[in-house]
Design a protein around this motif. Structure first.
Motif, PDB file in Angstrom:
ATOM      1  N   ASN A 184       0.841  -1.191   0.000  1.00 39.92           N
ATOM      2  CA  ASN A 184       0.000   0.000   0.000  1.00 39.92           C
ATOM      3  C   ASN A 184       0.882   1.248   0.000  1.00 39.92           C
ATOM      4  OD1 ASN A 184      -2.446   1.389   0.028  1.00 39.92           O
ATOM      5  ND2 ASN A 184      -2.495   1.495   2.263  1.00 39.92           N
ATOM      6  N   THR A 185       1.873   1.256  -0.885  1.00 38.71           N
ATOM      7  CA  THR A 185       2.865   2.328  -0.887  1.00 38.71           C
ATOM      8  C   THR A 185       2.461   3.516  -1.753  1.00 38.71           C
ATOM      9  OG1 THR A 185       4.074   1.296  -2.726  1.00 38.71           O
ATOM     10  CG2 THR A 185       4.716   0.672  -0.484  1.00 38.71           C
ATOM     11  N   ARG A 186       1.476   3.323  -2.623  1.00 41.40           N
ATOM     12  CA  ARG A 186       1.003   4.433  -3.452  1.00 41.40           C
ATOM     13  C   ARG A 186      -0.518   4.353  -3.582  1.00 41.40           C
ATOM     14  NH1 ARG A 186       4.072   5.616  -8.959  1.00 41.40           N
ATOM     15  NH2 ARG A 186       2.732   7.444  -8.712  1.00 41.40           N
ATOM     16  N   ALA A 187      -1.142   5.507  -3.675  1.00 42.17           N
ATOM     17  CA  ALA A 187      -2.601   5.559  -3.791  1.00 42.17           C
ATOM     18  C   ALA A 187      -3.025   5.190  -5.209  1.00 42.17           C
ATOM     19  CB  ALA A 187      -3.099   6.954  -3.426  1.00 42.17           C
ATOM     20  N   TYR A 188      -4.205   4.579  -5.318  1.00 42.27           N
ATOM     21  CA  TYR A 188      -4.752   4.272  -6.638  1.00 42.27           C
ATOM     22  C   TYR A 188      -5.185   5.567  -7.318  1.00 42.27           C
ATOM     23  CZ  TYR A 188      -4.883  -0.747  -5.721  1.00 42.27           C
ATOM     24  OH  TYR A 188      -4.531  -2.051  -5.466  1.00 42.27           O
ATOM     25  N   SER A 189      -4.548   5.863  -8.424  1.00 43.90           N
ATOM     26  CA  SER A 189      -4.922   7.037  -9.224  1.00 43.90           C
ATOM     27  C   SER A 189      -4.296   6.874 -10.603  1.00 43.90           C
ATOM     28  CB  SER A 189      -4.437   8.336  -8.584  1.00 43.90           C
ATOM     29  OG  SER A 189      -3.033   8.446  -8.679  1.00 43.90           O
ATOM     30  N   ASN A 190      -4.676   7.748 -11.502  1.00 38.46           N
ATOM     31  CA  ASN A 190      -4.102   7.695 -12.851  1.00 38.46           C
ATOM     32  C   ASN A 190      -2.608   7.994 -12.852  1.00 38.46           C
ATOM     33  OD1 ASN A 190      -6.611   7.088 -13.912  1.00 38.46           O
ATOM     34  ND2 ASN A 190      -7.114   9.221 -14.387  1.00 38.46           N
ATOM     35  N   ASP A 191      -2.103   8.563 -11.748  1.00 40.90           N
ATOM     36  CA  ASP A 191      -0.666   8.849 -11.658  1.00 40.90           C
ATOM     37  C   ASP A 191       0.171   7.575 -11.621  1.00 40.90           C
ATOM     38  OD1 ASP A 191      -1.230  11.532 -11.623  1.00 40.90           O
ATOM     39  OD2 ASP A 191      -1.190  11.696  -9.426  1.00 40.90           O
ATOM     40  N   LEU A 192      -0.461   6.434 -11.372  1.00 43.98           N
ATOM     41  CA  LEU A 192       0.283   5.178 -11.377  1.00 43.98           C
ATOM     42  C   LEU A 192       0.751   4.793 -12.777  1.00 43.98           C
ATOM     43  CD1 LEU A 192      -1.807   2.942  -8.913  1.00 43.98           C
ATOM     44  CD2 LEU A 192       0.444   3.929  -8.507  1.00 43.98           C
ATOM     45  N   ILE A 193       0.118   5.346 -13.792  1.00 45.95           N
ATOM     46  CA  ILE A 193       0.443   4.979 -15.170  1.00 45.95           C
ATOM     47  C   ILE A 193       1.334   6.048 -15.786  1.00 45.95           C
ATOM     48  CG2 ILE A 193      -0.486   4.192 -17.366  1.00 45.95           C
ATOM     49  CD1 ILE A 193      -1.442   2.566 -14.972  1.00 45.95           C
ATOM     50  N   ALA A 194       2.514   5.639 -16.239  1.00 50.87           N
ATOM     51  CA  ALA A 194       3.443   6.527 -16.953  1.00 50.87           C
ATOM     52  C   ALA A 194       3.605   6.005 -18.376  1.00 50.87           C
ATOM     53  CB  ALA A 194       4.786   6.584 -16.235  1.00 50.87           C
ATOM     54  N   MET A 195       3.634   6.933 -19.347  1.00 54.16           N
ATOM     55  CA  MET A 195       3.663   6.524 -20.759  1.00 54.16           C
ATOM     56  C   MET A 195       4.697   7.338 -21.533  1.00 54.16           C
ATOM     57  SD  MET A 195      -0.388   6.828 -20.657  1.00 54.16           S
ATOM     58  CE  MET A 195      -0.041   8.151 -19.510  1.00 54.16           C
ATOM     59  N   PRO A 196       5.982   7.231 -21.204  1.00 55.35           N
ATOM     60  CA  PRO A 196       6.994   8.003 -21.925  1.00 55.35           C
ATOM     61  C   PRO A 196       7.132   7.541 -23.374  1.00 55.35           C
ATOM     62  CG  PRO A 196       8.033   6.411 -20.478  1.00 55.35           C
ATOM     63  CD  PRO A 196       6.580   6.373 -20.168  1.00 55.35           C
ATOM     64  N   ALA A 197       7.375   8.516 -24.252  1.00 52.95           N
ATOM     65  CA  ALA A 197       7.555   8.210 -25.669  1.00 52.95           C
ATOM     66  C   ALA A 197       8.956   7.663 -25.917  1.00 52.95           C
ATOM     67  CB  ALA A 197       7.330   9.467 -26.501  1.00 52.95           C
ATOM     68  N   GLY A 198       9.084   6.884 -26.980  1.00 53.83           N
ATOM     69  CA  GLY A 198      10.370   6.313 -27.329  1.00 53.83           C
ATOM     70  C   GLY A 198      11.381   7.374 -27.723  1.00 53.83           C
ATOM     71  N   THR A 199      12.641   7.099 -27.447  1.00 52.92           N
ATOM     72  CA  THR A 199      13.692   8.082 -27.733  1.00 52.92           C
ATOM     73  C   THR A 199      13.902   8.293 -29.230  1.00 52.92           C
ATOM     74  OG1 THR A 199      15.337   6.293 -27.565  1.00 52.92           O
ATOM     75  CG2 THR A 199      14.882   7.579 -25.574  1.00 52.92           C
ATOM     76  N   ASN A 200      13.487   7.347 -30.070  1.00 56.32           N
ATOM     77  CA  ASN A 200      13.697   7.461 -31.518  1.00 56.32           C
ATOM     78  C   ASN A 200      12.421   7.853 -32.260  1.00 56.32           C
ATOM     79  OD1 ASN A 200      16.436   6.636 -31.282  1.00 56.32           O
ATOM     80  ND2 ASN A 200      15.796   4.480 -31.195  1.00 56.32           N
ATOM     81  N   ASN A 201      11.389   8.278 -31.549  1.00 54.24           N
ATOM     82  CA  ASN A 201      10.136   8.640 -32.208  1.00 54.24           C
ATOM     83  C   ASN A 201      10.322   9.834 -33.148  1.00 54.24           C
ATOM     84  OD1 ASN A 201       8.990   6.621 -30.732  1.00 54.24           O
ATOM     85  ND2 ASN A 201       7.423   7.893 -29.739  1.00 54.24           N
ATOM     86  N   VAL A 202       9.582   9.810 -34.239  1.00 49.87           N
ATOM     87  CA  VAL A 202       9.596  10.900 -35.209  1.00 49.87           C
ATOM     88  C   VAL A 202       8.378  11.799 -35.020  1.00 49.87           C
ATOM     89  CG1 VAL A 202       9.579  11.477 -37.673  1.00 49.87           C
ATOM     90  CG2 VAL A 202      10.864   9.488 -36.869  1.00 49.87           C
ATOM     91  N   GLY A 203       7.227  11.205 -34.752  1.00 54.43           N
ATOM     92  CA  GLY A 203       6.000  11.975 -34.555  1.00 54.43           C
ATOM     93  C   GLY A 203       5.932  12.588 -33.166  1.00 54.43           C
ATOM     94  N   ASN A 204       4.827  13.296 -32.925  1.00 53.31           N
ATOM     95  CA  ASN A 204       4.645  13.981 -31.639  1.00 53.31           C
ATOM     96  C   ASN A 204       3.447  13.427 -30.854  1.00 53.31           C
ATOM     97  OD1 ASN A 204       2.578  14.879 -33.223  1.00 53.31           O
ATOM     98  ND2 ASN A 204       2.973  17.073 -32.916  1.00 53.31           N
ATOM     99  N   GLY A 205       3.119  12.184 -31.109  1.00 57.89           N
ATOM    100  CA  GLY A 205       1.985  11.576 -30.420  1.00 57.89           C
ATOM    101  C   GLY A 205       2.257  11.376 -28.930  1.00 57.89           C
ATOM    102  N   ALA A 206       1.204  11.455 -28.135  1.00 57.50           N
ATOM    103  CA  ALA A 206       1.298  11.226 -26.689  1.00 57.50           C
ATOM    104  C   ALA A 206       0.109  10.383 -26.252  1.00 57.50           C
ATOM    105  CB  ALA A 206       1.324  12.544 -25.930  1.00 57.50           C
ATOM    106  N   LEU A 207       0.340   9.475 -25.320  1.00 57.60           N
ATOM    107  CA  LEU A 207      -0.710   8.576 -24.845  1.00 57.60           C
ATOM    108  C   LEU A 207      -1.316   9.089 -23.537  1.00 57.60           C
ATOM    109  CD1 LEU A 207       0.913   5.058 -25.471  1.00 57.60           C
ATOM    110  CD2 LEU A 207      -0.474   6.447 -27.030  1.00 57.60           C
ATOM    111  N   SER A 208      -2.497   8.601 -23.228  1.00 53.03           N
ATOM    112  CA  SER A 208      -3.147   8.871 -21.949  1.00 53.03           C
ATOM    113  C   SER A 208      -3.677   7.555 -21.399  1.00 53.03           C
ATOM    114  CB  SER A 208      -4.294   9.871 -22.113  1.00 53.03           C
ATOM    115  OG  SER A 208      -5.329   9.306 -22.906  1.00 53.03           O
ATOM    116  N   ALA A 209      -3.897   7.524 -20.081  1.00 54.80           N
ATOM    117  CA  ALA A 209      -4.392   6.303 -19.458  1.00 54.80           C
ATOM    118  C   ALA A 209      -5.351   6.674 -18.335  1.00 54.80           C
ATOM    119  CB  ALA A 209      -3.238   5.469 -18.903  1.00 54.80           C
ATOM    120  N   ALA A 210      -6.290   5.784 -18.063  1.00 49.67           N
ATOM    121  CA  ALA A 210      -7.257   6.005 -16.985  1.00 49.67           C
ATOM    122  C   ALA A 210      -7.515   4.686 -16.286  1.00 49.67           C
ATOM    123  CB  ALA A 210      -8.560   6.575 -17.544  1.00 49.67           C
TER     124      ALA A 210
END
Length: 406
Positions: A184-210
């Motif tokens: 129980n070290t972190r609260a349940y929230s959307n902050d638990l999900i991290a979605m960093p983009a790849g270092t070699n990406n060409v586009g500017n897309g970004a993901l979201s999670a819920a």
């Protein structure tokens, strides 16, 4: 009234016996130091002394209980200190892993070190006291609380807290459920999900999670690789693979999916994933870290990411997420240690109060039961005089006879 010689003898002997009894009683008082030898000597004082003695016995037992609580809390404090030291060490190594000069071999060395620390922390989570009871299994003191390895650790205890009575109105907690410390070290929230983009990406897309409410903890503590495909002819698709500790090959979750927020994908991931903004290009990749409140799952995910880095790289991916998870666990341990420290201060105060109460009980009982030596010695001398007088008078009376006058 007719007085016979037999009556004179009986009265004389009875008087001497009474004096002997009084003298013996005083002598017993002097030899024992107690004024009240039997309840008949002073019923009120004897009753009050019995009541005070029982209260003193209860207080003494509370002091014994407080000592046990203090020992148990001290043991908990020591184990939590060790857990905090391990987490702090792992944090330092995680920061080092973000060094851009580290190659795969260097990261593997760090991962090997963290594996050993993981095992050490799991051993502390399964700590026992001198009686063989587990410290972090709640009420289930005979049940080992944690089992598993880097691929997953399961908690087998319950959420109860063992207590011991240290005063008439205070039950002190002397154990901790492992769920409070490790799962129980972190609260349940959307902050638990991290979605960093790849270092070699060409586009500017970004993901979201819920995350759904409530979230399924068994589906958290996992890492994914998400790849976008667009050949310009066919509709764009998404491939999702899972990195799982202990499994060499990536596990396919969805291949050729036309929408990230497909219900089947959401059910498999345990949270909803979608394209939030921007436009990805063909071959762009994202790394998804679904952190868990369970620190063991998060550490397994971190170590696996060091052994086989994902598309986001170490600094923006595994290190950033790992530090956030370790910091959450450290904060949880520090809060728990602060609570135990407060309880240890309380036990010291209770021990001091118990000692003062015992002293008061002893003084009160002494005032009721102990003999006054000055008064008793004076009475003893007086009773000796009375006895001697009774003996001498008996000797004189016993010599009287009418025959002496015939």
């Amino acid at each position: 009234m007719r007085i016979s010689s037999n009556m004179i003898y009986q009265k004389g002997v009875g008087s001497m016996q009474q004096q002997w009894s009084s003298l013996l009683h005083t002598q017993q008082q002097l030899s024992t130091g107690r004024r009240v030898l039997t309840p008949a000597d002073d019923p009120i004082a004897a009753s009050r002394a019995l009541e005070l003695g029982q209260s003193k016995g209860v207080n003494s037992q509370f002091m014994v209980n407080t000592g046990y609580a203090e020992d148990r809390l001290g043991l908990l404090e020591g184990k939590l200190t060790g857990i905090g030291d391990i987490l702090q060490y792992m944090r330092t190594k995680t920061v080092e892993a973000g060094n851009g000069s580290y190659d795969d071999k260097d990261l593997a060395y760090v991962a090997t070190d963290l594996r050993a620390q993981f095992d050490a922390m799991l051993a502390l989570a399964n700590s026992q006291d001198g009686m063989g009871d587990y410290l972090f299994s709640g009420y289930m003191a005979n049940q080992q609380p944690f089992s598993g390895d880097l691929a997953g650790v399961t908690y087998h205890g319950d959420h109860g807290t063992q207590t011991i009575q240290v005063s008439a109105s205070r039950y002190m907690p002397v154990s901790l459920p492992g769920s409070d410390i490790f799962t129980n070290t972190r609260a349940y929230s959307n902050d638990l999900i991290a979605m960093p983009a790849g270092t070699n990406n060409v586009g500017n897309g970004a993901l979201s999670a819920a995350l759904p409410d409530p979230a399924d903890p068994s589906l958290l503590g996992r890492r994914y690789e998400v790849t976008y495909h667009d050949d310009g002819v066919n509709p764009p698709t998404w491939d999702i693979y899972e990195y799982r500790p202990g499994v060499a090959d990536k596990i396919p979750v969805a291949v050729g999916a036309t929408a990230l927020n497909d219900p089947a994908i959401t059910a498999a991931l345990g949270f909803e994933l979608d394209l939030a903004s921007g436009t990805p290009e063909d071959g762009d990749q994202f790394e998804v870290f679904a952190s868990s409140p369970n620190i063991f799952d998060n550490l397994g995910m971190l170590i696996d990411a060091m052994e086989r880095p994902g598309p986001a790289g170490m600094a923006a991916g595994a290190v950033a997420v790992g530090l956030e998870n370790i910091d959450g666990a450290l904060e949880n341990v520090l809060k728990t240690r602060a609570r135990i420290g407060s309880q240890l201060v309380e036990t010291e105060a209770l021990q001091s109060l118990g000692s003062d109460l015992n002293l008061q009980y002893e003084e009160s009982i002494s005032d009721l039961m102990d003999v006054d030596y000055v008064e008793a010695l004076s009475r003893f001398a007086q009773q000796q005089t009375y006895l001697q007088a009774a003996q001498q008078s008996f000797m004189q009376v016993s010599r009287l006879s009418l025959f002496d006058y015939l």
